[in-house]
Design a protein around this motif. Structure first.
Motif, PDB file in Angstrom:
ATOM      1  N   ILE A   1       0.842  -1.198   0.094  1.00 58.93           N
ATOM      2  CA  ILE A   1       0.023  -0.101  -0.017  1.00 58.93           C
ATOM      3  C   ILE A   1       0.905   1.188  -0.114  1.00 58.93           C
ATOM      4  CG2 ILE A   1      -1.786   1.292   1.094  1.00 58.93           C
ATOM      5  CD1 ILE A   1      -2.954  -1.149   0.031  1.00 58.93           C
ATOM      6  N   ASP A   2       2.040   1.134   0.855  1.00 61.45           N
ATOM      7  CA  ASP A   2       2.742   2.426   0.965  1.00 61.45           C
ATOM      8  C   ASP A   2       3.396   2.686  -0.418  1.00 61.45           C
ATOM      9  OD1 ASP A   2       2.229   2.913   3.603  1.00 61.45           O
ATOM     10  OD2 ASP A   2       3.899   2.167   4.247  1.00 61.45           O
ATOM     11  N   GLU A   3       3.931   1.548  -1.139  1.00 63.12           N
ATOM     12  CA  GLU A   3       4.669   1.847  -2.440  1.00 63.12           C
ATOM     13  C   GLU A   3       3.440   2.430  -3.450  1.00 63.12           C
ATOM     14  OE1 GLU A   3       7.527  -0.773  -4.274  1.00 63.12           O
ATOM     15  OE2 GLU A   3       7.015  -2.128  -2.395  1.00 63.12           O
ATOM     16  N   ILE A   4       2.169   1.714  -3.422  1.00 66.90           N
ATOM     17  CA  ILE A   4       1.044   2.452  -4.327  1.00 66.90           C
ATOM     18  C   ILE A   4       0.919   3.768  -4.131  1.00 66.90           C
ATOM     19  CG2 ILE A   4      -1.080   2.291  -5.176  1.00 66.90           C
ATOM     20  CD1 ILE A   4      -0.866  -0.694  -4.064  1.00 66.90           C
ATOM     21  N   GLU A   5       0.864   4.021  -2.751  1.00 66.48           N
ATOM     22  CA  GLU A   5       0.690   5.659  -2.297  1.00 66.48           C
ATOM     23  C   GLU A   5       1.718   6.490  -3.050  1.00 66.48           C
ATOM     24  OE1 GLU A   5       0.212   5.505   1.707  1.00 66.48           O
ATOM     25  OE2 GLU A   5      -1.868   5.102   1.674  1.00 66.48           O
ATOM     26  N   ASP A   6       3.085   5.932  -2.835  1.00 67.47           N
ATOM     27  CA  ASP A   6       4.089   6.699  -3.382  1.00 67.47           C
ATOM     28  C   ASP A   6       4.189   7.089  -4.969  1.00 67.47           C
ATOM     29  OD1 ASP A   6       5.223   6.944  -0.654  1.00 67.47           O
ATOM     30  OD2 ASP A   6       6.671   5.295  -0.883  1.00 67.47           O
ATOM     31  N   LEU A   7       3.755   5.852  -5.446  1.00 64.93           N
ATOM     32  CA  LEU A   7       3.885   5.773  -6.926  1.00 64.93           C
ATOM     33  C   LEU A   7       2.508   6.761  -7.398  1.00 64.93           C
ATOM     34  CD1 LEU A   7       4.765   5.015  -9.789  1.00 64.93           C
ATOM     35  CD2 LEU A   7       3.165   2.831  -9.521  1.00 64.93           C
TER      36      LEU A   7
END
Length: 58
Positions: free
Chosen positions: A46-52
């Protein structure tokens, strides 16, 4: 970001797939989850998706 980088290992969803979904109107994590399935199994990405998404929004 490399389009081939796997963001969600549970479902093998790549950054490119998320980018494509974003271009088609999926601009929230929930929309990305719905379209790609990324983030729906264990949630660790989820954090990586938010960053992207932040990168794509500029």
């Amino acid at each position: 970001m490399d389009r081939e980088q796997v963001i969600c290992p549970c479902l093998d969803v790549t950054a490119g797939q998320i980018m494509d979904a974003y271009e088609e109107g999926a601009t929230t994590v929930d929309a990305i989850k719905e379209i790609t399935g990324a983030g729906t199994v264990c949630g660790a990405c989820i954090d990586e998706i938010e960053d992207l998404l932040s990168e794509l929004k500029g």
